[in-house]
Design a protein around this motif. Structure first.
Motif, mmCIF file in Angstrom:
data_model
loop_
_atom_site.group_PDB
_atom_site.id
_atom_site.type_symbol
_atom_site.label_atom_id
_atom_site.label_comp_id
_atom_site.label_asym_id
_atom_site.label_seq_id
_atom_site.Cartn_x
_atom_site.Cartn_y
_atom_site.Cartn_z
ATOM 1 N N LEU A 11 0.811 -1.217 0.000
ATOM 2 C CA LEU A 11 0.000 0.000 0.000
ATOM 3 C C LEU A 11 0.847 1.271 0.000
ATOM 4 N N TYR A 12 1.864 1.329 0.852
ATOM 5 C CA TYR A 12 2.726 2.508 0.937
ATOM 6 C C TYR A 12 4.119 2.219 0.383
ATOM 7 N N SER A 13 4.252 1.186 -0.385
ATOM 8 C CA SER A 13 5.547 0.761 -0.897
ATOM 9 C C SER A 13 6.317 1.915 -1.559
ATOM 10 N N GLY A 14 7.523 2.123 -1.067
ATOM 11 C CA GLY A 14 8.384 3.153 -1.632
ATOM 12 C C GLY A 14 8.138 4.553 -1.108
ATOM 13 N N SER A 15 7.172 4.739 -0.227
ATOM 14 C CA SER A 15 6.836 6.094 0.214
ATOM 15 C C SER A 15 7.445 6.487 1.551
ATOM 16 N N ALA A 16 7.972 5.534 2.306
ATOM 17 C CA ALA A 16 8.432 5.814 3.669
ATOM 18 C C ALA A 16 9.456 6.941 3.721
ATOM 19 N N GLU A 17 10.411 6.932 2.837
ATOM 20 C CA GLU A 17 11.463 7.952 2.829
ATOM 21 C C GLU A 17 10.894 9.354 2.613
ATOM 22 N N TYR A 18 9.806 9.453 1.879
ATOM 23 C CA TYR A 18 9.240 10.750 1.511
ATOM 24 C C TYR A 18 8.083 11.187 2.406
ATOM 25 N N TYR A 19 7.498 10.247 3.118
ATOM 26 C CA TYR A 19 6.295 10.527 3.899
ATOM 27 C C TYR A 19 6.528 11.618 4.936
ATOM 28 N N ALA A 20 7.575 11.467 5.730
ATOM 29 C CA ALA A 20 7.848 12.445 6.793
ATOM 30 C C ALA A 20 8.159 13.824 6.211
ATOM 31 N N LEU A 47 2.059 4.965 23.455
ATOM 32 C CA LEU A 47 1.800 4.028 22.370
ATOM 33 C C LEU A 47 1.162 4.815 21.234
ATOM 34 N N ASP A 48 1.851 4.853 20.110
ATOM 35 C CA ASP A 48 1.353 5.535 18.917
ATOM 36 C C ASP A 48 0.979 4.464 17.895
ATOM 37 N N VAL A 49 -0.325 4.222 17.751
ATOM 38 C CA VAL A 49 -0.824 3.198 16.834
ATOM 39 C C VAL A 49 -0.985 3.814 15.452
ATOM 40 N N GLY A 50 -0.369 3.183 14.466
ATOM 41 C CA GLY A 50 -0.381 3.724 13.113
ATOM 42 C C GLY A 50 0.624 4.853 12.992
ATOM 43 N N CYS A 51 1.796 4.653 13.561
ATOM 44 C CA CYS A 51 2.793 5.729 13.706
ATOM 45 C C CYS A 51 3.471 6.151 12.409
ATOM 46 N N GLY A 52 3.345 5.354 11.348
ATOM 47 C CA GLY A 52 4.047 5.707 10.112
ATOM 48 C C GLY A 52 5.536 5.854 10.379
ATOM 49 N N PRO A 53 6.157 6.920 9.894
ATOM 50 C CA PRO A 53 7.586 7.109 10.115
ATOM 51 C C PRO A 53 7.911 7.760 11.460
ATOM 52 N N ASP A 71 3.133 0.038 13.688
ATOM 53 C CA ASP A 71 2.635 0.271 12.331
ATOM 54 C C ASP A 71 2.644 -1.034 11.546
ATOM 55 N N ALA A 72 1.778 -1.134 10.558
ATOM 56 C CA ALA A 72 1.686 -2.326 9.713
ATOM 57 C C ALA A 72 2.711 -2.322 8.589
ATOM 58 N N ASP A 73 3.351 -1.185 8.359
ATOM 59 C CA ASP A 73 4.296 -1.070 7.243
ATOM 60 C C ASP A 73 5.733 -1.091 7.771
ATOM 61 N N GLY A 74 6.454 -2.147 7.442
ATOM 62 C CA GLY A 74 7.831 -2.296 7.901
ATOM 63 C C GLY A 74 8.759 -1.199 7.424
ATOM 64 N N ASP A 75 8.555 -0.709 6.212
ATOM 65 C CA ASP A 75 9.407 0.373 5.697
ATOM 66 C C ASP A 75 9.197 1.669 6.478
ATOM 67 N N MET A 76 7.962 1.930 6.879
ATOM 68 C CA MET A 76 7.687 3.118 7.697
ATOM 69 C C MET A 76 8.416 3.006 9.033
ATOM 70 N N LEU A 77 8.408 1.816 9.625
ATOM 71 C CA LEU A 77 9.092 1.615 10.895
ATOM 72 C C LEU A 77 10.603 1.746 10.748
ATOM 73 N N ALA A 78 11.141 1.254 9.646
ATOM 74 C CA ALA A 78 12.579 1.407 9.393
ATOM 75 C C ALA A 78 12.932 2.884 9.276
ATOM 76 N N GLU A 79 12.094 3.644 8.606
ATOM 77 C CA GLU A 79 12.323 5.090 8.479
ATOM 78 C C GLU A 79 12.207 5.773 9.841
#
Length: 96
Positions: A11-20, A47-53, A71-79
């Motif tokens: 769903l958010y593939s490739g967007s983590a770096e740019y989201y913040a 506790l921040d549920v759906g924390c994104g980056p 968060d459900a998106d691993g890339d967002m958590l990595a960011e």
């Protein structure tokens, strides 16, 4: 009847770096306002549920002993982890 919705990991593939960078920033005084209104003293856990980056998690982390971003998106958590490290914020934990 339709099938139940399922999480799409792309769903958010490739967007983590740019989201913040692209998201409108929280107001500069938000953390202080939360701390004052909620009488935060640096203890407890956030506790921040759906924390994104981690935009809000990182902003509020200084008001808590531990801040947990979920968060459900691993890339967002990595960011989020990268941004925390860059900012020298060491009391965050990121949960997938």
């Amino acid at each position: 009847m339709t099938d139940a919705w399922e999480w799409d990991p792309s769903l958010y593939s490739g967007s983590a770096e740019y989201y913040a960078r692209g998201r409108v920033a929280y107001p500069p005084g938000l953390a202080a306002a939360f701390a004052a209104e909620l009488q935060l003293d640096g203890s407890g856990r956030l506790l921040d549920v759906g924390c994104g980056p981690g935009s809000l998690t990182l902003l509020l982390a200084g008001s808590f002993e531990e801040a947990v971003g979920l968060d459900a998106d691993g890339d967002m958590l990595a960011e989020a982890g990268r941004l925390a490290a860059d900012a020298g914020i060491g009391n965050c934990r990121w949960v997938h």
